[in-house]
Structure formats: C-alpha cells, structure tokens
Motif scaffolding. Sequence first.
Motif, PDB file in Angstrom:
ATOM      1  N   MET A 340       0.925  -1.334   0.164  1.00 13.14           N
ATOM      2  CA  MET A 340       0.023   0.194  -0.075  1.00 13.14           C
ATOM      3  C   MET A 340       0.964   1.119  -0.129  1.00 13.14           C
ATOM      4  O   MET A 340       0.978   2.287  -0.628  1.00 13.14           O
ATOM      5  CB  MET A 340      -0.690  -0.089   1.143  1.00 13.14           C
ATOM      6  CG  MET A 340      -2.005  -1.195   1.335  1.00 13.14           C
ATOM      7  SD  MET A 340      -2.822  -1.174   0.460  1.00 13.14           S
ATOM      8  CE  MET A 340      -2.083  -2.684  -1.051  1.00 13.14           C
ATOM      9  N   HIS A 341       1.716   1.492   0.634  1.00 14.21           N
ATOM     10  CA  HIS A 341       2.503   2.474   0.753  1.00 14.21           C
ATOM     11  C   HIS A 341       3.296   2.886  -0.438  1.00 14.21           C
ATOM     12  O   HIS A 341       3.477   3.618  -1.093  1.00 14.21           O
ATOM     13  CB  HIS A 341       4.181   1.955   1.692  1.00 14.21           C
ATOM     14  CG  HIS A 341       4.852   3.017   1.606  1.00 14.21           C
ATOM     15  ND1 HIS A 341       5.058   3.982   2.023  1.00 14.21           N
ATOM     16  CD2 HIS A 341       6.047   2.491   1.363  1.00 14.21           C
ATOM     17  CE1 HIS A 341       6.373   4.573   1.689  1.00 14.21           C
ATOM     18  NE2 HIS A 341       7.154   3.619   1.247  1.00 14.21           N
ATOM     19  N   SER A 342       3.484   1.849  -1.265  1.00 13.51           N
ATOM     20  CA  SER A 342       4.220   1.309  -2.394  1.00 13.51           C
ATOM     21  C   SER A 342       3.368   2.140  -3.570  1.00 13.51           C
ATOM     22  O   SER A 342       4.153   3.024  -4.681  1.00 13.51           O
ATOM     23  CB  SER A 342       4.907   0.011  -3.200  1.00 13.51           C
ATOM     24  OG  SER A 342       6.095   0.180  -2.295  1.00 13.51           O
ATOM     25  N   LYS A 343       2.367   2.179  -3.299  1.00 14.05           N
ATOM     26  CA  LYS A 343       1.502   2.440  -4.570  1.00 14.05           C
ATOM     27  C   LYS A 343       0.642   3.645  -4.096  1.00 14.05           C
ATOM     28  O   LYS A 343       1.197   4.833  -5.204  1.00 14.05           O
ATOM     29  CB  LYS A 343      -0.289   1.254  -3.756  1.00 14.05           C
ATOM     30  CG  LYS A 343      -0.410   0.168  -4.951  1.00 14.05           C
ATOM     31  CD  LYS A 343      -1.182  -0.671  -4.295  1.00 14.05           C
ATOM     32  CE  LYS A 343      -2.589  -0.093  -4.750  1.00 14.05           C
ATOM     33  NZ  LYS A 343      -3.791  -0.638  -4.096  1.00 14.05           N
ATOM     34  N   GLU A 344       1.176   4.217  -2.994  1.00 10.28           N
ATOM     35  CA  GLU A 344       1.000   5.639  -2.780  1.00 10.28           C
ATOM     36  C   GLU A 344       1.832   7.132  -2.889  1.00 10.28           C
ATOM     37  O   GLU A 344       2.160   7.574  -3.793  1.00 10.28           O
ATOM     38  CB  GLU A 344       0.990   5.287  -0.914  1.00 10.28           C
ATOM     39  CG  GLU A 344      -0.575   5.791  -0.591  1.00 10.28           C
ATOM     40  CD  GLU A 344      -0.777   5.397   0.782  1.00 10.28           C
ATOM     41  OE1 GLU A 344       0.633   6.224   1.983  1.00 10.28           O
ATOM     42  OE2 GLU A 344      -1.235   5.031   1.816  1.00 10.28           O
ATOM     43  N   VAL A 345       3.333   5.672  -2.979  1.00  7.84           N
ATOM     44  CA  VAL A 345       4.810   6.604  -3.395  1.00  7.84           C
ATOM     45  C   VAL A 345       4.222   6.547  -5.255  1.00  7.84           C
ATOM     46  O   VAL A 345       4.787   7.717  -5.883  1.00  7.84           O
ATOM     47  CB  VAL A 345       5.762   5.581  -2.824  1.00  7.84           C
ATOM     48  CG1 VAL A 345       6.866   6.523  -3.701  1.00  7.84           C
ATOM     49  CG2 VAL A 345       5.786   5.392  -1.309  1.00  7.84           C
ATOM     50  N   GLY A 346       4.362   5.714  -5.199  1.00  5.54           N
ATOM     51  CA  GLY A 346       3.771   5.863  -6.942  1.00  5.54           C
ATOM     52  C   GLY A 346       2.767   7.062  -7.194  1.00  5.54           C
ATOM     53  O   GLY A 346       2.785   7.603  -8.248  1.00  5.54           O
ATOM     54  N   MET A 423      12.190   9.842  -3.483  1.00  2.00           N
ATOM     55  CA  MET A 423      12.221  10.368  -1.973  1.00  2.00           C
ATOM     56  C   MET A 423      11.022  10.793  -1.574  1.00  2.00           C
ATOM     57  O   MET A 423      11.074  11.097   0.024  1.00  2.00           O
ATOM     58  CB  MET A 423      14.163  11.188  -1.660  1.00  2.00           C
ATOM     59  CG  MET A 423      14.805  11.591  -0.484  1.00  2.00           C
ATOM     60  SD  MET A 423      15.523  11.722  -0.022  1.00  2.00           S
ATOM     61  CE  MET A 423      16.038  13.008  -0.545  1.00  2.00           C
ATOM     62  N   ILE A 424      10.992  12.725  -2.153  1.00  2.00           N
ATOM     63  CA  ILE A 424      10.228  13.146  -1.563  1.00  2.00           C
ATOM     64  C   ILE A 424       8.123  12.963  -1.449  1.00  2.00           C
ATOM     65  O   ILE A 424       7.825  12.250  -0.295  1.00  2.00           O
ATOM     66  CB  ILE A 424       9.602  14.732  -2.462  1.00  2.00           C
ATOM     67  CG1 ILE A 424      10.349  15.322  -1.927  1.00  2.00           C
ATOM     68  CG2 ILE A 424       8.169  15.943  -1.666  1.00  2.00           C
ATOM     69  CD1 ILE A 424      11.133  16.869  -3.043  1.00  2.00           C
ATOM     70  N   ALA A 425       8.597  11.647  -2.343  1.00  2.00           N
ATOM     71  CA  ALA A 425       6.861  10.820  -2.336  1.00  2.00           C
ATOM     72  C   ALA A 425       6.819   9.773  -1.065  1.00  2.00           C
ATOM     73  O   ALA A 425       5.990   9.694  -0.852  1.00  2.00           O
ATOM     74  CB  ALA A 425       6.587  10.439  -3.775  1.00  2.00           C
ATOM     75  N   ASP A 426       8.153   9.210  -0.841  1.00  2.78           N
ATOM     76  CA  ASP A 426       8.037   8.514  -0.309  1.00  2.78           C
ATOM     77  C   ASP A 426       8.649   9.201   1.094  1.00  2.78           C
ATOM     78  O   ASP A 426       7.292   7.875   1.960  1.00  2.78           O
ATOM     79  CB  ASP A 426      10.029   7.405  -0.490  1.00  2.78           C
ATOM     80  CG  ASP A 426      10.646   6.587   0.830  1.00  2.78           C
ATOM     81  OD1 ASP A 426       8.831   5.836   1.057  1.00  2.78           O
ATOM     82  OD2 ASP A 426      11.333   6.146   1.511  1.00  2.78           O
ATOM     83  N   THR A 427       9.228  10.114   1.680  1.00  9.86           N
ATOM     84  CA  THR A 427       8.487  10.699   3.071  1.00  9.86           C
ATOM     85  C   THR A 427       7.162  10.661   3.195  1.00  9.86           C
ATOM     86  O   THR A 427       6.396  10.866   4.206  1.00  9.86           O
ATOM     87  CB  THR A 427       9.541  12.255   3.555  1.00  9.86           C
ATOM     88  OG1 THR A 427       9.983  11.868   2.554  1.00  9.86           O
ATOM     89  CG2 THR A 427       9.478  12.495   4.640  1.00  9.86           C
ATOM     90  N   ILE A 428       6.396  11.745   2.066  1.00 14.60           N
ATOM     91  CA  ILE A 428       5.052  12.456   2.611  1.00 14.60           C
ATOM     92  C   ILE A 428       3.808  10.834   2.690  1.00 14.60           C
ATOM     93  O   ILE A 428       3.303  10.889   3.807  1.00 14.60           O
ATOM     94  CB  ILE A 428       4.405  12.939   1.038  1.00 14.60           C
ATOM     95  CG1 ILE A 428       5.307  13.974   0.577  1.00 14.60           C
ATOM     96  CG2 ILE A 428       2.900  12.903   1.248  1.00 14.60           C
ATOM     97  CD1 ILE A 428       4.740  14.417  -0.648  1.00 14.60           C
ATOM     98  N   SER A 429       4.327   9.985   2.185  1.00 13.79           N
ATOM     99  CA  SER A 429       3.437   8.236   2.582  1.00 13.79           C
ATOM    100  C   SER A 429       3.371   8.044   3.709  1.00 13.79           C
ATOM    101  O   SER A 429       2.599   7.630   4.500  1.00 13.79           O
ATOM    102  CB  SER A 429       3.929   7.382   1.348  1.00 13.79           C
ATOM    103  OG  SER A 429       3.266   6.101   1.870  1.00 13.79           O
ATOM    104  N   ALA A 430       4.946   8.152   4.010  1.00 15.27           N
ATOM    105  CA  ALA A 430       5.756   7.572   5.921  1.00 15.27           C
ATOM    106  C   ALA A 430       4.977   8.714   6.440  1.00 15.27           C
ATOM    107  O   ALA A 430       4.372   8.122   7.745  1.00 15.27           O
ATOM    108  CB  ALA A 430       6.747   7.334   5.209  1.00 15.27           C
ATOM    109  N   SER A 431       4.674   9.638   6.383  1.00 13.93           N
ATOM    110  CA  SER A 431       4.957  10.780   7.503  1.00 13.93           C
ATOM    111  C   SER A 431       2.766  11.075   7.360  1.00 13.93           C
ATOM    112  O   SER A 431       3.083  11.994   8.277  1.00 13.93           O
ATOM    113  CB  SER A 431       5.075  11.502   7.492  1.00 13.93           C
ATOM    114  OG  SER A 431       5.085  12.309   5.829  1.00 13.93           O
TER     115      SER A 431
END
Length: 522
Positions: A340-346, A423-431
């Motif tokens: 789910m996190h990977s889909k959000e980052v994409g 990297m920005i999208a990864d941070t957004i999804s995690a936070s």
Amino acid sequence: MITSILLSVSGIIAVLAFILGGVLLFLARAKYHQAQTLFDQAHQASKNIKRDLENERRESLLKLKDELHKKRSEFELEIKRERLELERFQGKLNTKYEALEKKEQRLEEISQEFQQKERNLSRASDRLMMSENKMKSLYAELIAKLEAISGMKREEARKELHQTLEEEVRMTSQKWVQKVEEEARQTAKEKSNSIVVTAMQRYIADQVGPHSSGVVHLPNEDMKGRIIGKEGRNIKSLEMATGMEFVIGDAPEIITISGFNPIRREVARRSLEKLIIDGRINPTRIEETVTQCEKEIDEMIQEVGNQVILELNIQGVHPEIITHLGKLYFRTSFSQNVLMHSKEVGIFSRMIAEELGLDGNLGLRAGLFHDIGKAVSAEVEGPHALIGGDIAKRCGENPLVVNAIAAHHEEICFASIYSPIIMIADTISASRPGARRETLSAYIKRLEKLEDIAGSFEGVKKSYALQAGREIRIIVEEDTVDDDAAIALARNIARKIEQEMAFPGQIKVNVIREKRAIEYAR
C-alpha cells in the motif's frame, strides 16, 4: 473247645482282613481318582498356559510390526525431507552458478568495451596533443603581434584590463546575482510547497492498511496438546515444514508464530488454522497442508501483483517485479503495509512529476517499484534501495527508474530529477496521519539513543542523527583521533548499534575528522 476258639479267631481274623482289604481298596480307588483329577487339572492348566503364551506372542508380534511400521514411516518422511532440502540447495546452487556465468560473460564484454574505449581515448589524446601544440604556436604569434601593435607588454595589458573590468562588474553583478537568487529561492519554495500540498490533497487513502497477524486463536485449551503431539512430534513437523517457531506460552487458547520471513509466517498461520479446523493433526497431514498453503500463497502473490499492475495501468512489467510486488503485500514497516505504501509513493510521484511538466508514468513506475528490494531483503544482504535498483536493472527498467529506486535513501547520488521526487513522495506517504504507528516521542528517543551510543566513545566531539535515523554523522577530536583510529571508531560504533538497537534496513556510520588552521592578516 480250643479248636472251636481257634476257628472263631481265624474267622474273625479273616473277616477283619477282608474288611481291611476293602478299606484299602476303597482308599486306593479314592487316591486314584484324586490323582486322575489332579492330572486332568494339570493338563488343563498346561493348555491354558500354552494358549496365554500364544496370545502374548501374537500381541507382541503385532506390537513389533506396528512399531516397525511407525519407524519405517518416520524414516521415509525424514528421507523425503532430506531429499527436498537437497533439491532446494541444488536449485539455489544452479541459480547462483547461472548468475555467475552471466556476470563472467558481462565482465568479459565490459573488458572488451573498456579496451576499445581505451584505444579510442589514446587516439583522441594524440590528436588533442597535436592540436594543443598548434594552438600554442598560434597563440604565441598572436601575442607577439598584439604587443607590437599596442606598444604594451602582455602582463601590463592584462593588469589594466582586469582592474577596469573588476570595478565595473563587481558592483553590477553582485546586486543582480543577489536579486536573481532571492527571487529564484522564493519562487522555488512557493512552487515546491504548492506541488507537495496539491499532491497530498488529491490523494485519498485508508487510515489503516491490511496487516498480517502472527497469532492463532485456538477453540479450546486441549487443542494445544494435540498440536504438540506425542513427544512433540507434531509441532516439530510444523516447525520443520514451515521454517517458523511456534511459541506456546501461558496465554490461554493462543499460539504465537515467530519468524523473520513474513511469507513463511503467513504460510504457517494458514496451515495451523486449517489443521485446527480439519482436526486431523499428524506429520503426514501437516506436510500436505503446508504444501497446499504454499501453493495458495504463491498464487495469491501473483494475483496481488497483477492486480496492482492492472489497477495503475502500467505496461511492460517484468514477471519477476510483479512477483516481488505481490510479496510486499505480506510485509509491513512500522505497521504500514509496504505494498500500500508503494502504491501511494507511485501515485504521489506521478502527481508531482506532472506538476513539474515531467513524465508522470515514469514517476509512477519508479515510485511503485522503489521498495521491491524489501521483498528479498531476508535472502540478500545490503540496503533494500540498492537491492531494488539491482533487480530493476536486471529486469530491463529505464536507467532513470533504476537510479530513482537505488537513490531514494541517498546511498548513491541522484542522476535525474526523478530521484528526489521519489524520496519526497516516500516521505509524504510515511508521514501522513495514520500511516505508521511510531509516535513522535518514540522517534525522538530512537534518534537520541543513536546519538548517545556515538557520544559514549572517547574522542567524539559531536554526533548528529540524520535521515530519520538512517545515518549517524560523528565529528571527532582531530588531535586525539588519527585516521586509523577513526576507521576503528566507525566499526566499533556500528557494532554497538547492532547490539543495543533494533532498526530496519541499515544505519550509515559516518566519522568525520577535520583539521583546520585559521590565521588573520592585519
């Protein structure tokens, strides 16, 4: 008279003798009957003993055959397990051998390419040397002609020109550059904030993703004994077939499954639940159930991976990447489902790329695949970002996508604008709210623990935890710690972090030793 008395006595004696003979005969007959009775009883007892001995012999023979059959079944099961393990190792060995052959072939090709480039470079260097000599001669002739025309030496003309230009350019360029930099900085900040906020507002996600539990609830407390089996035979078979540890504690009607591989843990959980429902718990049934659940999980992995690809409408994805995406469904990071996190980052990456006028599909692809290294991190050593980059490269992905995957934790340098976008999208999804369970206080304590470990060593001046705890940067006292000691210090700090902290992935220990000499001219 005497004669008659004698005759009477003789008659009495004869009668007594006859009576005595009758009594003796009667007693003899009685003894004979008694002996015959004892003999019949002894014969019957002998027959009973023989019959009991025969029954015991038959029962012992049956028990021996049953025990022999059990031993033979256990031996065949053990041989089968050993054969499967040997086949698995043989498969791994063949795979590694094929990969080694491919790498060797690739190294040979690279060596040939390098030799060809070296020859081309040598020829180009020769041509450049000839051109440089020609340019030097022309430059010397030109300088001589200019000196003759101007009546000034070259150094005098250069000095006068520098003074004139320096005064004019210094005042104008400094103000102009400062103004342009300030405007660009302000515009970039506003634009970046707008893009990030717009992407976050456009995306809607569930607060809680799917989560796989490692706990199995039992219908009653007696089921624990059946699962353990005689002399622990059933639970040993379960642990051997699944590769997981089944923890049976004091908690009533609960069994906890412990292991690092999330897919094997899910296979173990499903197998145990099916065995409980079926009620037949024995080594043979356990092996059949585990095999069946493994097939179901493999089918589910492919189905989930294909479903994600179809949902996001991505074309030309290698089957290996699809499999890794399906495996991410069973993995979590700080309680956040990695798929789910990977889909959000994409999706975030595609939005940000489109806002910047870039290829949104390229951003979507890189964002969706950025964590595929976590699918094999249990079998392959190293950071999941670099592992994912190697997988994407092997599967023929775009070099921009490969670099974005490998660089999203800054283990390597960015090669394009897509890398910082991921990297920005990864941070957004995690936070985002509800994504992960780690609280701010726990996060701060983890960083403080990291800095405290580094500060406990002698010679450390300052330590800073960076990149959400993925890097610890340490500044040492340059007078007391030399270069060799700095290398040993980095190694010792890394070992202590491994012993005292639990963390996902890896932590980079960066020791900095710098000597500065400052003096003022007055």
